[in-house]
Design a protein around this motif. Structure first.
Motif, mmCIF file in Angstrom:
data_model
loop_
_atom_site.group_PDB
_atom_site.id
_atom_site.type_symbol
_atom_site.label_atom_id
_atom_site.label_comp_id
_atom_site.label_asym_id
_atom_site.label_seq_id
_atom_site.Cartn_x
_atom_site.Cartn_y
_atom_site.Cartn_z
ATOM 1 N N ARG A 55 0.843 -1.198 0.000
ATOM 2 C CA ARG A 55 0.000 0.000 0.000
ATOM 3 C C ARG A 55 0.874 1.243 0.000
ATOM 4 N NH1 ARG A 55 -2.042 2.835 4.373
ATOM 5 N NH2 ARG A 55 -3.678 4.259 3.753
ATOM 6 N N ALA A 57 0.879 4.702 0.945
ATOM 7 C CA ALA A 57 0.084 5.568 1.796
ATOM 8 C C ALA A 57 0.052 7.006 1.293
ATOM 9 C CB ALA A 57 0.619 5.533 3.223
ATOM 10 N N ASP A 87 5.587 7.122 0.612
ATOM 11 C CA ASP A 87 5.345 6.513 1.923
ATOM 12 C C ASP A 87 4.630 5.185 1.732
ATOM 13 O OD1 ASP A 87 6.434 8.611 3.491
ATOM 14 O OD2 ASP A 87 4.624 9.778 3.145
ATOM 15 N N PHE A 88 5.241 4.109 2.218
ATOM 16 C CA PHE A 88 4.665 2.771 2.121
ATOM 17 C C PHE A 88 4.158 2.373 3.496
ATOM 18 C CE2 PHE A 88 8.257 3.086 -0.811
ATOM 19 C CZ PHE A 88 7.608 2.903 -2.013
ATOM 20 N N ASP A 89 2.943 1.838 3.538
ATOM 21 C CA ASP A 89 2.344 1.408 4.797
ATOM 22 C C ASP A 89 1.558 0.135 4.518
ATOM 23 O OD1 ASP A 89 1.383 1.197 7.340
ATOM 24 O OD2 ASP A 89 -0.057 2.833 7.159
ATOM 25 N N ASP A 90 2.161 -0.986 4.859
ATOM 26 C CA ASP A 90 1.532 -2.275 4.614
ATOM 27 C C ASP A 90 1.016 -2.831 5.931
ATOM 28 O OD1 ASP A 90 0.748 -4.414 3.024
ATOM 29 O OD2 ASP A 90 2.572 -5.522 3.452
ATOM 30 N N ARG A 91 -0.070 -3.551 5.875
ATOM 31 C CA ARG A 91 -0.659 -4.130 7.091
ATOM 32 C C ARG A 91 0.195 -5.255 7.665
ATOM 33 N NH1 ARG A 91 -5.369 -4.015 3.563
ATOM 34 N NH2 ARG A 91 -6.395 -2.045 3.940
ATOM 35 N N LYS A 95 6.567 -0.611 7.041
ATOM 36 C CA LYS A 95 6.354 0.833 7.079
ATOM 37 C C LYS A 95 7.674 1.464 6.683
ATOM 38 C CE LYS A 95 2.707 1.076 10.397
ATOM 39 N NZ LYS A 95 1.807 2.095 10.766
ATOM 40 N N ALA A 97 9.617 4.793 4.087
ATOM 41 C CA ALA A 97 9.502 6.028 3.318
ATOM 42 C C ALA A 97 10.726 6.151 2.430
ATOM 43 C CB ALA A 97 9.395 7.231 4.242
ATOM 44 N N LEU A 118 13.669 2.597 6.672
ATOM 45 C CA LEU A 118 13.011 1.375 7.101
ATOM 46 C C LEU A 118 13.517 1.042 8.494
ATOM 47 C CD1 LEU A 118 11.177 -0.958 6.063
ATOM 48 C CD2 LEU A 118 13.234 -2.070 5.270
ATOM 49 N N ASN A 119 12.618 0.948 9.467
ATOM 50 C CA ASN A 119 12.979 0.697 10.869
ATOM 51 C C ASN A 119 13.968 1.740 11.385
ATOM 52 O OD1 ASN A 119 11.346 -1.566 10.842
ATOM 53 N ND2 ASN A 119 13.041 -2.937 10.328
#
Length: 178
Positions: A55, A57, A87-91, A95, A97, A118-119
């Motif tokens: 996703r 975001a 910005d990536f936001d996966d369930r 997460k 950017a 990432l992290n």
């Protein structure tokens, strides 16, 4: 034998931004919901082992204007520093950017040098974008970034499931900035 005169087609009107430019006019552009695609593919040698959509975001593009009228003659000047952000936001726990402030043009493509956060660790990334369509107020791009999985895992702690072998990852991004 007869000769036929074909009608001539007039050339399309020139853009206000100048010829040869790959970026829209100065301003801030975002991606509307549903007008983007992001995909992460794990590769083991020549074989893809897992492919899934991620996703997106949010995505934005900031194009600053030239300092004076004389700067409009060049393609990408020092004052025109475009800034891309995805910005990536996966369930499933991803997460991240991707921020790129260094943009180069080569052969009708944009090469974005930036960092994948990432992290809370910045990992260097080269994202190659192909400009599909450009107007004065719109930009449609498709691009990929190849990430070495072992280095990414060591630097950021990002891990795929143990059943998914991988030597590299490919991040595919398609977005329409308007």
């Amino acid at each position: 034998m007869t000769t036929v005169t074909l009608p001539t087609v007039p050339p399309p009107p020139k853009s206000r931004a100048g010829t040869g430019r790959l970026l829209p006019l100065p301003g801030r552009y975002t991606v509307a919901p549903g007008r983007s695609l992001a995909e992460l593919t794990a590769w083991y040698g020549p074989l893809p082992t897992r492919r899934r959509r991620v996703r997106l975001a949010g995505a934005s593009l900031d194009v600053s204007g030239p300092r004076s009228d004389t700067d409009t003659q060049t393609l990408l000047t020092e004052a025109e520093r475009p800034r891309f952000r995805f910005d990536f936001d996966d369930r499933r726990g991803l997460k991240a950017a991707l921020t790129a402030e260094e943009v180069h043009e080569s052969d009708g493509r944009l090469q974005l040098s930036g960092d994948l956060d990432l992290n809370d660790v910045a990992f260097p990334v080269l994202l190659r974008l192909r400009v599909v369509e450009r107007a004065d107020d719109r930009l449609l791009v498709v691009g990929t970034a190849r990430l070495p999985y072992r280095l990414l895992r060591r630097a950021t702690g990002f891990r795929l499931p143990w059943r998914v072998p991988a030597t590299r990852l490919r991040l595919l991004v398609a977005a329409e900035f308007a």
